[in-house]
Design an enzyme around this catalytic site. Structure first.
Site, short mmCIF file in Angstrom:
data_model
loop_
_atom_site.label_atom_id
_atom_site.label_comp_id
_atom_site.label_asym_id
_atom_site.label_seq_id
_atom_site.Cartn_x
_atom_site.Cartn_y
_atom_site.Cartn_z
CE LYS A 53 -3.80 -2.35 2.35
NZ LYS A 53 -4.46 -2.68 3.62
CD GLN A 97 -3.30 -4.29 6.75
OE1 GLN A 97 -3.14 -3.30 6.05
NE2 GLN A 97 -4.00 -5.33 6.35
CG ASP A 120 -9.66 0.58 5.60
OD1 ASP A 120 -9.27 0.21 4.49
OD2 ASP A 120 -8.94 0.57 6.63
#
Ligand code: NAD
Length: 308
Positions: A53, A97, A120
Site C-alpha cells: 500500500k 491494518q 477503509d
C-alpha cells in the site's frame, strides 16, 4: 473461454486517475495527501499488505507514514495514537491494518478513527451512509469489484448477483453497492442451503469466502461474470502460491468473464484505497467561496465527532 478481467491493468488506470487528483490537490490547494498506516504486531501477511500500500501510495504522489506498534499494545495506547492522528491536520487518511491482536477490540478501534479520515469505509457512520445510499467513502475491495464489473456490464440493472460471504469488509458492502446498481442481490454464507443452485441462477457471482476453489464450474451459469475476492495461500511442491475461492481453470470454461487470483481484486483494492485517500482530502477541504458562481463550496460532509 471467459474474458479475463485484468485487475492489474485496470488498477493502473485507477492509479492514473489518483495521480491526476493528487496533482490537482497540489496545484489548487497546495496539499499533498498523507496516509497514516498503523500496523500492530508482526503478522507477515499484514506487513506485506502495508508495504504494498505504501509503495503504491508513493508512486502516485501520496505521502505515507507507518506506525508500527508492539503486538502487546493496550487499547488505550492505540486510542491515544489514533486520537493524535485524528487531530493532526497534515494527516488526511488513517488506515489501521486488520486483523488486530486478540486483546484489542476491533470495533472500538474502527469507531475511534474520525469518519472523514476513514479511508477503509469501516466507520459505522460511513457504513450507515452506504446502506442509506448516501454519498460516502466506499470500502476498497467492493469498490474495486464494482469497477471491474462495470468493465463487463455497462448496465447492471436487473442482473441477479449472488454474493458469497457476508463480512463487514467485503460481503455486506458489496451487496449494498450491487443493490444501488439495481441488481437483485442474494447474499449466501456458511449457513446457506443449496448454495450451488443459487449460484447457478446468478448473472454475477462474487466469491468472498476464504475457501480454496469453493466455486466450481457446475456452480456457474454459462456466460455469467465471476469475481474472485478470495486469497488462499497453498503450497505446491514446496512453493507457496495464492489461489482464490474460484476454481479458475474449470470456471473459465463456463463463465463469460472472470477475474484471476492473483492479479484481480487485490491490485484493485489498493488502487481504491488511494482513491479513498484523495477523497478524504477533499472531504477535509475548508469551506471556500467561489467568486465566479457565487456559491459556497462546502466540504462533502462534516461531523461533530466527540470521542469520550
Ligand atoms: P471473513 O472470514 O470475514 O468472511 C467469510 C465469509 O464467508 C463469512 O461471511 C462466512 O459466512 C462465509 N463462508 C464461510 N464458509 C463458507 C462456505 N463454505 N460457503 C459459503 N459461505 C461461507 O472473510 P473476508 O474478510 O470477507 O474475506 C473473504 C476472503 O476474501 C478471504 O480469502 C480474504 O483473504 C479475501 N480478501 C481479499 C481482499 C483483496 O483485496 N483481494 C480483501 C479482503 C478480503
Amino acid at each position: 473461454m471467459a474474458q479475463l478481467i485484468d485487475g492489474k491493468a485496470l488498477s493502473a488506470k485507477v492509479l492514473q486517475q489518483v495521480a491526476s487528483e493528487v496533482a490537482s490537490l497540489s496545484a489548487e490547494h497546495g496539499i499533498k495527501p498523507m496516509l497514516a498506516v498503523v500496523l500492530v504486531g508482526e503478522d507477515p501477511a499484514s506487513q506485506i499488505y502495508v508495504r504494498n500500500k505504501m509503495k503504491r501510495a508513493s508512486e502516485v504522489g501520496i505521502g505515507s507514514r507507518e506506525y508500527v506498534l508492539d503486538a502487546g499494545i493496550t487499547q488505550d495506547e492505540l486510542a491515544q495514537l489514533i486520537d493524535a492522528l485524528n487531530n493532526d491536520a497534515d494527516v488526511h487518511g488513517i488506515l489501521v491494518q486488520l486483523p488486530l491482536p486478540a486483546q484489542l477490540d476491533e470495533d472500538t478501534v474502527i469507531e475511534s478513527v474520525h469518519p472523514d479520515k476513514d479511508v477503509d469505509g469501516f466507520h459505522p457512520l460511513n457504513v450507515g451512509a452506504l446502506a442509506a445510499g448516501s454519498d460516502t467513502v466506499v470500502p476498497c475491495t467492493p469498490q474495486g469489484c464494482m469497477i471491474m464489473l462495470r468493465q463487463i456490464h455497462s448496465d447492471l440493472s436487473g442482473k441477479h448477483a449472488v454474493v458469497i460471504g457476508r463480512s463487514n469488509i467485503v460481503g455486506k458492502p458489496m451487496a449494498m453497492l450491487l443493490l444501488q446498481a439495481n441488481c437483485t442481490v442474494t447474499i449466501a454464507h456458511s449457513h446457506t442451503q443449496g448454495i450451488e443452485s443459487l449460484c447457478r441462477q446468478a448473472d454475477i457471482v462474487i466469491a468472498a469466502v476464504g475457501c480454496r476453489e469453493l466455486v466450481d464450474a457446475d456452480w456457474v451459469k454459462p456466460g455469467a461474470t465471476v469475481i474472485d475476492v478470495g486469497i488462499n495461500a497453498i503450497e505446491i511442491d514446496g512453493t507457496r502460491k495464492l489461489v482464490g475461492d474460484v476454481a479458475f481453470d474449470a470456471v473459465s470454461q463456463v463463465a463469460g468473464a472472470i477475474s484471476p487470483v492473483p492479479g484481480g481484486v487485490g491490485p484493485m483494492t489498493i488502487a481504491c484505497l488511494l482513491l479513498n485517500t484523495t477523497g478524504a482530502v477533499k472531504r477535509q477541504l475548508p469551506r471556500t467561496f467561489d467568486l465566479a458562481s457565487g456559491t459556497v463550496n462546502k466540504p462533502i460532509r462534516s461531523y461533530c465527532y466527540v470521542r469520550s
